[in-house]
Design a protein around this motif. Sequence first.
Motif, PDB file in Angstrom:
ATOM      1  N   GLY A 198      18.936  51.793  64.876  1.00 49.11           N
ATOM      2  CA  GLY A 198      18.566  50.477  65.362  1.00 49.11           C
ATOM      3  C   GLY A 198      18.157  50.566  66.818  1.00 49.11           C
ATOM      4  O   GLY A 198      18.712  51.374  67.568  1.00 49.11           O
ATOM      5  N   THR A 199      17.210  49.751  67.203  1.00 48.58           N
ATOM      6  CA  THR A 199      16.802  49.667  68.603  1.00 48.58           C
ATOM      7  C   THR A 199      17.094  48.249  69.069  1.00 48.58           C
ATOM      8  O   THR A 199      16.624  47.282  68.459  1.00 48.58           O
ATOM      9  N   ARG A 239      17.500  45.104  72.140  1.00 49.44           N
ATOM     10  CA  ARG A 239      16.564  44.435  73.055  1.00 49.44           C
ATOM     11  C   ARG A 239      16.398  45.164  74.381  1.00 49.44           C
ATOM     12  O   ARG A 239      15.417  44.953  75.068  1.00 49.44           O
ATOM     13  N   THR A 287      18.556  53.062  71.536  1.00 54.23           N
ATOM     14  CA  THR A 287      18.584  53.421  70.118  1.00 54.23           C
ATOM     15  C   THR A 287      20.008  53.773  69.720  1.00 54.23           C
ATOM     16  O   THR A 287      20.679  54.549  70.404  1.00 54.23           O
ATOM     17  N   ASP A 325      16.373  44.654  67.530  1.00 58.67           N
ATOM     18  CA  ASP A 325      15.016  44.176  67.287  1.00 58.67           C
ATOM     19  C   ASP A 325      14.308  45.005  66.234  1.00 58.67           C
ATOM     20  O   ASP A 325      13.273  44.593  65.713  1.00 58.67           O
ATOM     21  N   GLU A 326      14.852  46.188  65.944  1.00 60.87           N
ATOM     22  CA  GLU A 326      14.217  47.071  64.973  1.00 60.87           C
ATOM     23  C   GLU A 326      15.287  47.917  64.286  1.00 60.87           C
ATOM     24  O   GLU A 326      16.235  48.351  64.928  1.00 60.87           O
ATOM     25  N   ALA A 368      15.301  51.267  61.499  1.00 56.21           N
ATOM     26  CA  ALA A 368      14.449  52.243  60.814  1.00 56.21           C
ATOM     27  C   ALA A 368      15.284  53.144  59.921  1.00 56.21           C
ATOM     28  O   ALA A 368      16.368  53.576  60.301  1.00 56.21           O
ATOM     29  N   VAL A 381      10.686  50.586  58.142  1.00 56.59           N
ATOM     30  CA  VAL A 381      11.005  49.965  59.433  1.00 56.59           C
ATOM     31  C   VAL A 381      10.992  48.447  59.262  1.00 56.59           C
ATOM     32  O   VAL A 381      10.069  47.889  58.668  1.00 56.59           O
ATOM     33  N   TRP A 382      12.025  47.812  59.803  1.00 54.88           N
ATOM     34  CA  TRP A 382      12.074  46.355  59.892  1.00 54.88           C
ATOM     35  C   TRP A 382      12.029  45.992  61.376  1.00 54.88           C
ATOM     36  O   TRP A 382      12.713  46.599  62.183  1.00 54.88           O
ATOM     37  N   ARG A 383      11.219  45.003  61.723  1.00 51.52           N
ATOM     38  CA  ARG A 383      11.157  44.491  63.103  1.00 51.52           C
ATOM     39  C   ARG A 383      11.433  42.998  63.081  1.00 51.52           C
ATOM     40  O   ARG A 383      10.902  42.269  62.243  1.00 51.52           O
ATOM     41  N   ARG A 384      12.235  42.577  64.051  1.00 50.62           N
ATOM     42  CA  ARG A 384      12.548  41.148  64.194  1.00 50.62           C
ATOM     43  C   ARG A 384      11.270  40.397  64.536  1.00 50.62           C
ATOM     44  O   ARG A 384      10.502  40.819  65.391  1.00 50.62           O
ATOM     45  N   SER A 408       8.970  37.907  66.336  1.00 46.30           N
ATOM     46  CA  SER A 408       9.021  37.419  67.728  1.00 46.30           C
ATOM     47  C   SER A 408       9.072  35.922  67.802  1.00 46.30           C
ATOM     48  O   SER A 408       8.568  35.182  67.089  1.00 46.30           O
TER      49      SER A 408
END
Length: 146
Positions: free
Chosen positions: A60-61, A63, A67, A114-115, A117, A141-144, A146
């Motif tokens: 996870g990454t 804000r 990582t 925010d992400e 993977a 990959v999932w991204r929040r 915006s």
Amino acid sequence: MAQLTAGGRATRVVATIVGVVLLLAGTLWGYDDKFPFGPFSMYAGVNGPNEPAPDTRVEGTDRTGRTIVLNERNAGVRRAEIEGQEGAYVADPARLARIADGYQGLNPGAAPLDEVALIVRLHEIHNSSATGRWHDDVRAVWRRAS
């Protein structure tokens, strides 16, 4: 020492036969959910002597750009669960949002992710020995939003 009665011996023989039949039937027609009377297939296969060895992880990454490797302790998800459902995560990366939610639930003071993977590190193998080389294959990959 007490001697087993004929009925006791018969009970043991019948229990043994039933156990062997269940194990054999599970091996031939069962699946992992029926363990120990079904195969434990996660250990049933073997890679060839020159095939890469996969090592699955979820990252996870947050804000801040940091990582974090997500696991059972910090996100509530085990690696085996991820590996077992890899195809579903690849088909629908939005499922990875649940892992971000689990992380936030277990780490309420942490910056939100925010992400997320799903990554498989493929370790190079040559003649059944690790070469020390590897490459990462990002599978989903999932991204929040915006």
